[in-house]
Design a protein around this motif. Structure first.
Motif, short mmCIF file in Angstrom:
data_model
loop_
_atom_site.label_atom_id
_atom_site.label_comp_id
_atom_site.label_asym_id
_atom_site.label_seq_id
_atom_site.Cartn_x
_atom_site.Cartn_y
_atom_site.Cartn_z
N VAL A 108 0.87 -1.17 0.00
CA VAL A 108 0.00 0.00 0.00
C VAL A 108 0.91 1.23 0.00
O VAL A 108 1.83 1.33 0.81
CB VAL A 108 -0.91 0.02 1.25
CG1 VAL A 108 -1.65 1.33 1.37
CG2 VAL A 108 -1.87 -1.17 1.22
N LEU A 129 -8.26 3.86 0.82
CA LEU A 129 -7.77 2.82 1.73
C LEU A 129 -8.73 2.68 2.91
O LEU A 129 -9.09 1.57 3.31
CB LEU A 129 -6.36 3.12 2.22
CG LEU A 129 -5.79 2.15 3.26
CD1 LEU A 129 -5.67 0.74 2.68
CD2 LEU A 129 -4.43 2.65 3.76
N ARG A 186 -3.53 -5.87 -2.52
CA ARG A 186 -2.76 -4.92 -1.72
C ARG A 186 -2.47 -5.56 -0.37
O ARG A 186 -3.23 -6.39 0.14
CB ARG A 186 -3.53 -3.62 -1.50
CG ARG A 186 -3.68 -2.79 -2.75
CD ARG A 186 -2.35 -2.14 -3.14
NE ARG A 186 -2.45 -1.38 -4.35
CZ ARG A 186 -2.05 -1.80 -5.55
NH1 ARG A 186 -1.55 -3.01 -5.68
NH2 ARG A 186 -2.16 -1.03 -6.59
N VAL A 192 -1.65 -2.77 7.80
CA VAL A 192 -1.27 -2.33 6.46
C VAL A 192 0.22 -2.55 6.29
O VAL A 192 1.01 -2.21 7.19
CB VAL A 192 -1.64 -0.84 6.24
CG1 VAL A 192 -1.25 -0.39 4.84
CG2 VAL A 192 -3.12 -0.60 6.52
#
Length: 153
Positions: free
Chosen positions: A21, A28, A56, A76
């Motif tokens: 990402v 997002l 992702r 993330v």
């Protein structure tokens, strides 16, 4: 928020190594909200972006919501920085492979470094069901399905 379609075994996106990402923006945040909505609706304890067709490096986890208060976690660009040498064998299921369970051996703890929705870095160590779920979702980011890491029960 929206419930997104879960991708099932045989979909090529599930076998890709997910891309990092790079943009920590509204899209997002929308993806993550939709992933939680989809995971709770399924109902699951974790969901990786490739499972909703987005290649992702992001996954969400909430291992407590079925028995206790929700404790949603967002990861993330996660990186496993250390793990226990000791492993435990357990039974796992996957939202992308419905109606099947697999015996999988996972580390009893895992250390992780990850970013949040704002891009800030965090570190933590997870044990028990949290470690299992994190390892399972991390595998999805690497293009690995439980069929490749476990034994059909």
């Amino acid at each position: 928020m929206a419930v997104r379609q879960i991708r099932f075994e045989g979909d090529p996106v599930l076998l890709e190594t997910a891309a990092p990402v790079e943009a920590f923006d509204a899209s997002l945040a929308t993806l993550v909200r939709d992933m939680f909505e989809t995971m709770y609706d399924a109902p699951g304890r974790g969901l990786a972006a490739p499972q909703v067709g987005v290649s992702r490096r992001v996954f969400v986890v909430d291992t407590t919501w079925k028995e206790a208060d929700p404790a949603p976690m967002i990861f993330v660009n996660p990186q496993i920085t250390a793990h226990a040498e000791e492993e435990a064998l357990g039974t796992e299921a996957c939202l992308s492979i419905p109606d099947q369970s697999f015996d999988v051996s996972r580390p009893v703890w895992v250390a992780l470094k990850w970013q949040d929705l704002d891009g800030a870095w965090h570190e933590g160590r997870f044990t028990d069901v949290d470690a299992v779920c994190i390892c399972h979702e991390f595998d999805h980011l690497e293009g690995l399905l439980i069929t490749q890491t476990g034994t059909l029960q």
